[in-house]
Structure formats: C-alpha cells, structure tokens
Design a protein around this motif. Structure first.
Motif, PDB file in Angstrom:
ATOM      1  N   GLY A  11     -10.956   8.557  -1.013  1.00 14.67           N
ATOM      2  CA  GLY A  11      -9.678   7.827  -0.949  1.00 14.67           C
ATOM      3  C   GLY A  11      -8.514   8.629  -1.490  1.00 14.67           C
ATOM      4  O   GLY A  11      -7.364   8.188  -1.466  1.00 14.67           O
ATOM      5  N   LYS A  12      -8.777   9.836  -1.987  1.00 14.07           N
ATOM      6  CA  LYS A  12      -7.690  10.651  -2.553  1.00 14.07           C
ATOM      7  C   LYS A  12      -7.009  11.444  -1.436  1.00 14.07           C
ATOM      8  O   LYS A  12      -7.634  11.744  -0.417  1.00 14.07           O
ATOM      9  N   GLN A 175       9.058   8.965  16.995  1.00 16.78           N
ATOM     10  CA  GLN A 175       7.886   9.830  17.199  1.00 16.78           C
ATOM     11  C   GLN A 175       6.861   9.632  16.085  1.00 16.78           C
ATOM     12  O   GLN A 175       5.696   9.999  16.238  1.00 16.78           O
ATOM     13  N   ILE A 176       7.347   9.080  14.956  1.00 18.14           N
ATOM     14  CA  ILE A 176       6.441   8.831  13.829  1.00 18.14           C
ATOM     15  C   ILE A 176       6.616   7.376  13.395  1.00 18.14           C
ATOM     16  O   ILE A 176       7.747   6.946  13.122  1.00 18.14           O
ATOM     17  N   ILE A 177       5.513   6.654  13.342  1.00 16.35           N
ATOM     18  CA  ILE A 177       5.572   5.294  12.804  1.00 16.35           C
ATOM     19  C   ILE A 177       4.572   5.216  11.654  1.00 16.35           C
ATOM     20  O   ILE A 177       3.394   5.552  11.822  1.00 16.35           O
ATOM     21  N   ILE A 178       5.088   4.803  10.503  1.00 20.73           N
ATOM     22  CA  ILE A 178       4.213   4.683   9.332  1.00 20.73           C
ATOM     23  C   ILE A 178       4.210   3.217   8.911  1.00 20.73           C
ATOM     24  O   ILE A 178       5.281   2.628   8.713  1.00 20.73           O
ATOM     25  N   GLY A 179       3.038   2.640   8.802  1.00 21.02           N
ATOM     26  CA  GLY A 179       2.923   1.259   8.326  1.00 21.02           C
ATOM     27  C   GLY A 179       2.178   1.288   7.008  1.00 21.02           C
ATOM     28  O   GLY A 179       0.997   1.635   6.982  1.00 21.02           O
ATOM     29  N   LEU A 180       2.857   0.959   5.910  1.00 25.08           N
ATOM     30  CA  LEU A 180       2.205   1.015   4.592  1.00 25.08           C
ATOM     31  C   LEU A 180       1.628  -0.343   4.225  1.00 25.08           C
ATOM     32  O   LEU A 180       2.175  -1.387   4.578  1.00 25.08           O
ATOM     33  N   GLY A 181       0.537  -0.306   3.478  1.00 23.69           N
ATOM     34  CA  GLY A 181      -0.100  -1.534   3.001  1.00 23.69           C
ATOM     35  C   GLY A 181      -0.829  -2.244   4.121  1.00 23.69           C
ATOM     36  O   GLY A 181      -0.988  -1.716   5.221  1.00 23.69           O
ATOM     37  N   ARG A 182      -1.257  -3.453   3.802  1.00 22.38           N
ATOM     38  CA  ARG A 182      -1.943  -4.261   4.825  1.00 22.38           C
ATOM     39  C   ARG A 182      -0.901  -4.978   5.649  1.00 22.38           C
ATOM     40  O   ARG A 182      -0.087  -5.716   5.117  1.00 22.38           O
ATOM     41  N   PRO A 198      -8.874  -1.622  10.990  1.00 23.50           N
ATOM     42  CA  PRO A 198      -9.754  -2.452  10.163  1.00 23.50           C
ATOM     43  C   PRO A 198      -8.959  -3.139   9.046  1.00 23.50           C
ATOM     44  O   PRO A 198      -7.972  -2.579   8.549  1.00 23.50           O
ATOM     45  N   ASN A 199      -9.426  -4.311   8.674  1.00 22.93           N
ATOM     46  CA  ASN A 199      -8.680  -5.088   7.686  1.00 22.93           C
ATOM     47  C   ASN A 199      -9.090  -4.740   6.260  1.00 22.93           C
ATOM     48  O   ASN A 199      -9.571  -5.567   5.514  1.00 22.93           O
ATOM     49  N   GLU A 200      -8.936  -3.479   5.872  1.00 21.53           N
ATOM     50  CA  GLU A 200      -9.424  -3.078   4.545  1.00 21.53           C
ATOM     51  C   GLU A 200      -8.293  -3.091   3.515  1.00 21.53           C
ATOM     52  O   GLU A 200      -7.125  -3.001   3.869  1.00 21.53           O
ATOM     53  N   PRO A 201      -8.665  -3.187   2.228  1.00 19.64           N
ATOM     54  CA  PRO A 201      -7.623  -3.203   1.198  1.00 19.64           C
ATOM     55  C   PRO A 201      -6.879  -1.877   1.144  1.00 19.64           C
ATOM     56  O   PRO A 201      -7.450  -0.822   1.425  1.00 19.64           O
ATOM     57  N   GLY A 205       1.342   2.997  -1.413  1.00 23.54           N
ATOM     58  CA  GLY A 205       1.491   4.345  -0.872  1.00 23.54           C
ATOM     59  C   GLY A 205       0.451   4.696   0.174  1.00 23.54           C
ATOM     60  O   GLY A 205       0.415   5.816   0.650  1.00 23.54           O
ATOM     61  N   GLU A 206      -0.404   3.721   0.530  1.00 22.43           N
ATOM     62  CA  GLU A 206      -1.424   3.970   1.560  1.00 22.43           C
ATOM     63  C   GLU A 206      -1.132   3.152   2.806  1.00 22.43           C
ATOM     64  O   GLU A 206      -0.603   2.037   2.696  1.00 22.43           O
ATOM     65  N   GLY A 207      -1.520   3.674   3.940  1.00 23.50           N
ATOM     66  CA  GLY A 207      -1.306   2.928   5.176  1.00 23.50           C
ATOM     67  C   GLY A 207      -1.774   3.724   6.372  1.00 23.50           C
ATOM     68  O   GLY A 207      -2.731   4.507   6.273  1.00 23.50           O
TER      69      GLY A 207
END
Ligand SMILES: Nc1ncnc2c1ncn2[C@@H]1O[C@H](COP(=O)(O)OP(=O)(O)OP(=O)(O)O)[C@@H](O)[C@H]1O
Ligand SMILES: [Mg+2]
Length: 255
Positions: A11-12, A175-182, A198-201, A205-207
């Motif tokens: 996860g790092k 050109q870049i789409i970032i979706g953070l969190g759930r 997938p519906n994971e936690p 700063g993660e997404g």
C-alpha cells in the motif's frame, strides 16, 4: 512530470506515474471533502515546477484556504471572488497566445473548489443581473478544448464533477482524471464511466487515476515530509518566474 505514485503490495507509494506534460495537459482532480485534494494539488504543483520550472501558474482558490495562504503576495494568486479576475486574465493571455502565436510558453490555470465558485457566482449573477458564470465556464471550456496545442492547461479541483460545470461537453477533454478516496456510485459513473472499481477502503491521498490511452490505475500521493519547505520552493520559483518574464533571466528548478 510525476502525476502521483503507483502503490506496492504493502500500500506504500512505489513507482512514480510519469507522463509527458505536453500530452497530459488538463487535469480533473476530484474527491469528497478531506480526501486529500488540496494536498495532492500542492504535490502536483511542485512536480510541475520541477519538470517545467518556467511555467506561468495562475492559482484560483475560492475557499481562500490556509493551504494556499503562502501565495498571498504572489500576483497570479486569486482568492474568493477574485477568482473571476484570475480566470479572465489567464484567458486574455491564452487568447493572445492563440491569436499572435507569439509564445508557446506553458501556462496553467489552477482552480481549487471550482464548483463552489460556480454555485456562489450563479447566485450573485441572479442578484446582480450579471453573467460572470458563463464568462468563466466558457473560458474554461475553450481552454480545455483548444489549450493543449499551445501549452495552456486547466487543472480543476472539485468535490463533484457533474457535466453541467463544464460548458459544451468540455469535461471529456481532461487527459488526466484523478478520483481520490472512495467515490459514490454516481461519482464513479461521472468520471470513470465503464471502469470497474472495487469498493475497498482508501486512505487520505489515495484513489484512482485515469490517463488517456491507459487502463485505470490506483494512485497515491505521498505525505510531504516538510510541507512548509515544499511551499517555500513553490513560492520561490513562481516569484522568480515573474522576474524572468520581466527580464528574461533564468529561474532555478525545484530542489
Ligand atoms: N497524501 C496524504 N497522506 C497523508 N495525509 C494526507 C494526505 N493528503 C492529505 N492528508 C491529510 O488530510 C487532510 C485533508 O487533506 P486536504 O485538505 O488536502 O483535503 P481536501 O480534499 O482538499 O478537503 P476539502 O474538500 O475540505 O478542501 C490534510 O490536512 C492532511 O493532514
Ligand atoms: Mg481542499
């Protein structure tokens, strides 16, 4: 430039997600409140200035947040209602570059909390019988549609990303789409249409990141160990750039 990091099995953050800034020009950064958007944005600004230190950066911060207060005396920083002036000044220079073709200088318009501004300004427009919202949405739509070829980018940060915020279907031009969190099912449908997520936690700063021509991938923005130092470097480079534009002297890359 680096657009975030892929994550390892632990996860790092592992390998950087490196893409060509010319082709991967416009960024949509979205996620619910507290998911780490502004923080990721600071990271991306640092990466941009490392990769392309001479970039002229306009920063609109509707929330007038603590995150960007270090830019208070940077002339291309616009907070609260002044965001309108920021977009219009960027667009004036964009049109100048398009019409005169005199410079292919890289220019980036960054707008944190863009939908909140649109919501607020729509109400003001009703009261004042003005049309400032359409000025802004049209300027942004034009940048999204025509900016890449002349190195003029729009980076928009939003909690939600409904198409009504983007005039003339211009949401398709990121050109870049970032979706953070759930993300909610609805949000996933808006930005990652047809992708299986997938519906994971997710930690802050993660997404997920979708870049043109690639499969959807997980992304993580690392914790910046010394945020004040990071901000100071950003400020320093941006201020030098202003001088550089005035007298054509060289600026120093981010250390
Ligand atoms: N990559 C990260 N790693 C660890 N912690 C983080 C990371 N990004 C953000 N945080 C923490 O989460 C907090 C919220 O982040 P941030 O302000 O960037 O969220 P946001 O999505 O912009 O929220 P808002 O919508 O309220 O503006 C930060 O103050 C920071 O402490
Ligand atoms: Mg924020």
């Amino acid at each position: 430039m680096i657009y975030g990091y892929a994550t390892g099995a632990d996860g790092k953050p592992s390998a950087p997600i490196k893409l060509n800034i010319q082709d991967y020009c416009h960024i949509l950064l979205t996620g619910s409140t507290g998911s780490g958007k502004s923080y990721a944005l600071l990271y991306l600004i640092g990466c941009l200035l490392k990769d392309s230190p001479e970039t002229e950066v306009f920063i609109c911060d509707f929330k007038n947040s603590e995150d960007f207060r270090f830019l208070n005396d940077y002339p291309l920083y616009y907070a609260g209602q002044h965001c309108y002036e920021g977009v219009m000044e960027f667009f004036r220079r964009f049109n100048d570059a398009r019409e005169n073709g005199k410079s292919f200088k890289r220019r980036v318009l960054i707008f944190d909390e863009y939908p909140s501004y649109i919501f607020y300004q729509s109400m003001m427009d009703k009261d004042n019988k003005t049309k400032l919202v359409s000025d802004v949405t049209n300027a942004i739509a034009t940048t999204l549609m025509l900016g890449r070829g002349i190195s003029h980018a729009a980076w928009l940060v939003t909690q939600r990303a409904e198409s009504s915020l983007f005039a003339n279907g211009s949401r398709d031009n990121f050109q870049i789409i970032i979706g953070l969190g759930r993300l909610s099912k609805e949000q996933k449908g808006m930005i990652f249409t047809g992708e299986e997520i997938p519906n994971e936690p997710m930690k802050r700063g993660e997404g997920h990141l979708l870049s043109d021509g690639h499969k959807l991938r997980k992304v993580k923005f690392p914790l910046i160990s010394d945020i004040n130092d990071w901000k100071w470097h950003i400020y320093d480079i941006l201020m030098r750039n202003l001088e550089h534009n005035r007298d054509s002297s060289q600026s120093t890359p981010l250390a």
